[in-house]
Design a protein around this motif. Sequence first.
Motif, PDB file in Angstrom:
ATOM      1  N   PHE A  42       0.809  -1.213   0.000  1.00  0.00           N
ATOM      2  CA  PHE A  42       0.000   0.000   0.000  1.00  0.00           C
ATOM      3  C   PHE A  42       0.847   1.269   0.000  1.00  0.00           C
ATOM      4  O   PHE A  42       0.585   2.199   0.763  1.00  0.00           O
ATOM      5  CB  PHE A  42      -0.999   0.001   1.170  1.00  0.00           C
ATOM      6  CG  PHE A  42      -0.427  -0.474   2.478  1.00  0.00           C
ATOM      7  CD1 PHE A  42       0.148   0.405   3.367  1.00  0.00           C
ATOM      8  CD2 PHE A  42      -0.467  -1.808   2.798  1.00  0.00           C
ATOM      9  CE1 PHE A  42       0.675  -0.030   4.564  1.00  0.00           C
ATOM     10  CE2 PHE A  42       0.045  -2.268   3.999  1.00  0.00           C
ATOM     11  CZ  PHE A  42       0.625  -1.368   4.889  1.00  0.00           C
ATOM     12  N   PRO A  43       1.824   1.376  -0.893  1.00  0.00           N
ATOM     13  CA  PRO A  43       2.572   2.630  -0.983  1.00  0.00           C
ATOM     14  C   PRO A  43       1.697   3.726  -1.589  1.00  0.00           C
ATOM     15  O   PRO A  43       0.807   3.456  -2.396  1.00  0.00           O
ATOM     16  CB  PRO A  43       3.737   2.286  -1.904  1.00  0.00           C
ATOM     17  CG  PRO A  43       3.205   1.202  -2.768  1.00  0.00           C
ATOM     18  CD  PRO A  43       2.282   0.407  -1.879  1.00  0.00           C
ATOM     19  N   SER A  44       1.955   4.949  -1.196  1.00  0.00           N
ATOM     20  CA  SER A  44       1.197   6.068  -1.757  1.00  0.00           C
ATOM     21  C   SER A  44       1.692   6.369  -3.177  1.00  0.00           C
ATOM     22  O   SER A  44       2.801   5.973  -3.566  1.00  0.00           O
ATOM     23  CB  SER A  44       1.353   7.303  -0.880  1.00  0.00           C
ATOM     24  OG  SER A  44       2.692   7.783  -0.959  1.00  0.00           O
ATOM     25  N   ILE A 101      -7.546  -1.851  -4.576  1.00  0.00           N
ATOM     26  CA  ILE A 101      -8.712  -1.656  -3.730  1.00  0.00           C
ATOM     27  C   ILE A 101      -8.580  -0.289  -3.064  1.00  0.00           C
ATOM     28  O   ILE A 101      -7.570  -0.008  -2.411  1.00  0.00           O
ATOM     29  CB  ILE A 101      -8.830  -2.769  -2.670  1.00  0.00           C
ATOM     30  CG1 ILE A 101      -9.013  -4.111  -3.370  1.00  0.00           C
ATOM     31  CG2 ILE A 101      -9.970  -2.473  -1.703  1.00  0.00           C
ATOM     32  CD1 ILE A 101      -9.031  -5.295  -2.451  1.00  0.00           C
ATOM     33  N   HIS A 102      -9.583   0.549  -3.272  1.00  0.00           N
ATOM     34  CA  HIS A 102      -9.598   1.873  -2.666  1.00  0.00           C
ATOM     35  C   HIS A 102      -9.901   1.738  -1.179  1.00  0.00           C
ATOM     36  O   HIS A 102     -10.777   0.973  -0.794  1.00  0.00           O
ATOM     37  CB  HIS A 102     -10.652   2.766  -3.326  1.00  0.00           C
ATOM     38  CG  HIS A 102     -10.422   2.948  -4.785  1.00  0.00           C
ATOM     39  ND1 HIS A 102      -9.465   3.796  -5.293  1.00  0.00           N
ATOM     40  CD2 HIS A 102     -11.005   2.370  -5.859  1.00  0.00           C
ATOM     41  CE1 HIS A 102      -9.478   3.741  -6.601  1.00  0.00           C
ATOM     42  NE2 HIS A 102     -10.407   2.878  -6.983  1.00  0.00           N
ATOM     43  N   ARG A 103      -9.168   2.468  -0.364  1.00  0.00           N
ATOM     44  CA  ARG A 103      -9.381   2.406   1.078  1.00  0.00           C
ATOM     45  C   ARG A 103      -9.779   3.782   1.595  1.00  0.00           C
ATOM     46  O   ARG A 103      -9.397   4.805   1.027  1.00  0.00           O
ATOM     47  CB  ARG A 103      -8.109   1.957   1.802  1.00  0.00           C
ATOM     48  CG  ARG A 103      -7.637   0.602   1.362  1.00  0.00           C
ATOM     49  CD  ARG A 103      -6.505   0.055   2.194  1.00  0.00           C
ATOM     50  NE  ARG A 103      -5.408   0.989   2.354  1.00  0.00           N
ATOM     51  CZ  ARG A 103      -4.466   0.878   3.294  1.00  0.00           C
ATOM     52  NH1 ARG A 103      -4.489  -0.119   4.135  1.00  0.00           N
ATOM     53  NH2 ARG A 103      -3.495   1.749   3.381  1.00  0.00           N
ATOM     54  N   THR A 104     -10.557   3.801   2.660  1.00  0.00           N
ATOM     55  CA  THR A 104     -10.937   5.046   3.323  1.00  0.00           C
ATOM     56  C   THR A 104     -10.699   4.911   4.824  1.00  0.00           C
ATOM     57  O   THR A 104     -10.647   3.805   5.361  1.00  0.00           O
ATOM     58  CB  THR A 104     -12.424   5.387   3.085  1.00  0.00           C
ATOM     59  OG1 THR A 104     -13.215   4.299   3.526  1.00  0.00           O
ATOM     60  CG2 THR A 104     -12.711   5.655   1.618  1.00  0.00           C
ATOM     61  N   ARG A 105     -10.575   6.047   5.465  1.00  0.00           N
ATOM     62  CA  ARG A 105     -10.411   6.048   6.921  1.00  0.00           C
ATOM     63  C   ARG A 105     -11.759   5.767   7.577  1.00  0.00           C
ATOM     64  O   ARG A 105     -12.797   6.239   7.118  1.00  0.00           O
ATOM     65  CB  ARG A 105      -9.884   7.402   7.370  1.00  0.00           C
ATOM     66  CG  ARG A 105      -8.456   7.628   6.937  1.00  0.00           C
ATOM     67  CD  ARG A 105      -7.925   8.954   7.503  1.00  0.00           C
ATOM     68  NE  ARG A 105      -6.548   9.121   7.137  1.00  0.00           N
ATOM     69  CZ  ARG A 105      -6.138   9.678   6.002  1.00  0.00           C
ATOM     70  NH1 ARG A 105      -7.016  10.125   5.134  1.00  0.00           N
ATOM     71  NH2 ARG A 105      -4.857   9.796   5.743  1.00  0.00           N
ATOM     72  N   GLY A 135     -12.370   9.593   4.983  1.00  0.00           N
ATOM     73  CA  GLY A 135     -11.368  10.277   4.167  1.00  0.00           C
ATOM     74  C   GLY A 135     -10.541   9.269   3.386  1.00  0.00           C
ATOM     75  O   GLY A 135     -10.439   8.092   3.736  1.00  0.00           O
ATOM     76  N   LYS A 136      -9.945   9.727   2.311  1.00  0.00           N
ATOM     77  CA  LYS A 136      -9.140   8.844   1.472  1.00  0.00           C
ATOM     78  C   LYS A 136      -7.811   8.531   2.155  1.00  0.00           C
ATOM     79  O   LYS A 136      -7.256   9.351   2.874  1.00  0.00           O
ATOM     80  CB  LYS A 136      -8.863   9.504   0.128  1.00  0.00           C
ATOM     81  CG  LYS A 136     -10.079   9.629  -0.746  1.00  0.00           C
ATOM     82  CD  LYS A 136      -9.714  10.217  -2.080  1.00  0.00           C
ATOM     83  CE  LYS A 136     -10.952  10.332  -2.950  1.00  0.00           C
ATOM     84  NZ  LYS A 136     -10.621  10.931  -4.248  1.00  0.00           N
ATOM     85  N   THR A 137      -7.334   7.346   1.905  1.00  0.00           N
ATOM     86  CA  THR A 137      -6.001   6.936   2.314  1.00  0.00           C
ATOM     87  C   THR A 137      -5.388   6.161   1.141  1.00  0.00           C
ATOM     88  O   THR A 137      -6.006   6.066   0.084  1.00  0.00           O
ATOM     89  CB  THR A 137      -6.051   6.100   3.625  1.00  0.00           C
ATOM     90  OG1 THR A 137      -4.721   5.863   4.062  1.00  0.00           O
ATOM     91  CG2 THR A 137      -6.791   4.806   3.448  1.00  0.00           C
ATOM     92  N   SER A 138      -4.219   5.632   1.318  1.00  0.00           N
ATOM     93  CA  SER A 138      -3.578   4.936   0.191  1.00  0.00           C
ATOM     94  C   SER A 138      -4.391   3.704  -0.211  1.00  0.00           C
ATOM     95  O   SER A 138      -5.074   3.101   0.601  1.00  0.00           O
ATOM     96  CB  SER A 138      -2.152   4.540   0.551  1.00  0.00           C
ATOM     97  OG  SER A 138      -2.149   3.660   1.640  1.00  0.00           O
ATOM     98  N   ASN A 139      -4.290   3.371  -1.482  1.00  0.00           N
ATOM     99  CA  ASN A 139      -4.928   2.155  -1.977  1.00  0.00           C
ATOM    100  C   ASN A 139      -4.135   0.949  -1.504  1.00  0.00           C
ATOM    101  O   ASN A 139      -2.964   1.066  -1.159  1.00  0.00           O
ATOM    102  CB  ASN A 139      -4.944   2.151  -3.512  1.00  0.00           C
ATOM    103  CG  ASN A 139      -5.785   3.260  -4.081  1.00  0.00           C
ATOM    104  OD1 ASN A 139      -6.873   3.525  -3.597  1.00  0.00           O
ATOM    105  ND2 ASN A 139      -5.288   3.909  -5.117  1.00  0.00           N
ATOM    106  N   ILE A 140      -4.751  -0.194  -1.531  1.00  0.00           N
ATOM    107  CA  ILE A 140      -4.015  -1.427  -1.316  1.00  0.00           C
ATOM    108  C   ILE A 140      -3.951  -2.152  -2.662  1.00  0.00           C
ATOM    109  O   ILE A 140      -4.942  -2.147  -3.413  1.00  0.00           O
ATOM    110  CB  ILE A 140      -4.625  -2.306  -0.205  1.00  0.00           C
ATOM    111  CG1 ILE A 140      -3.683  -3.475   0.105  1.00  0.00           C
ATOM    112  CG2 ILE A 140      -6.010  -2.771  -0.546  1.00  0.00           C
ATOM    113  CD1 ILE A 140      -3.993  -4.186   1.394  1.00  0.00           C
TER     114      ILE A 140
END
Length: 86
Positions: A35-37, A68-72, A77-82
């Motif tokens: 999950f790097p940005s 896979i899009h991830r949210t907090r 809020g958006k965070t890095s994808n996995i």
Amino acid sequence: MYFYKKVSSANISPTAKTVYRALLYYANRETWSCFPSIATLSKDTGLSKRTIIRQIAVLEKEDLLLRIHRTREKNNGKTSNIYFLN
């Protein structure tokens, strides 16, 4: 070694291969997920953020990658994808 051979034989651009190899660097060797940005991938490869985004889409289309899009949880809020390497 499997993933290196798979991407080397794929019919994709050298830029997409560079992004795949950068993701492979961060991948957990058991789950093959990472999950790097986008900013981290940009810094590591020297490619622009927009180029990284486009090449990830190419890797997805070629079935080399699952994103896979991830949210907090607290505020959605958006965070890095996995990413899962296929």
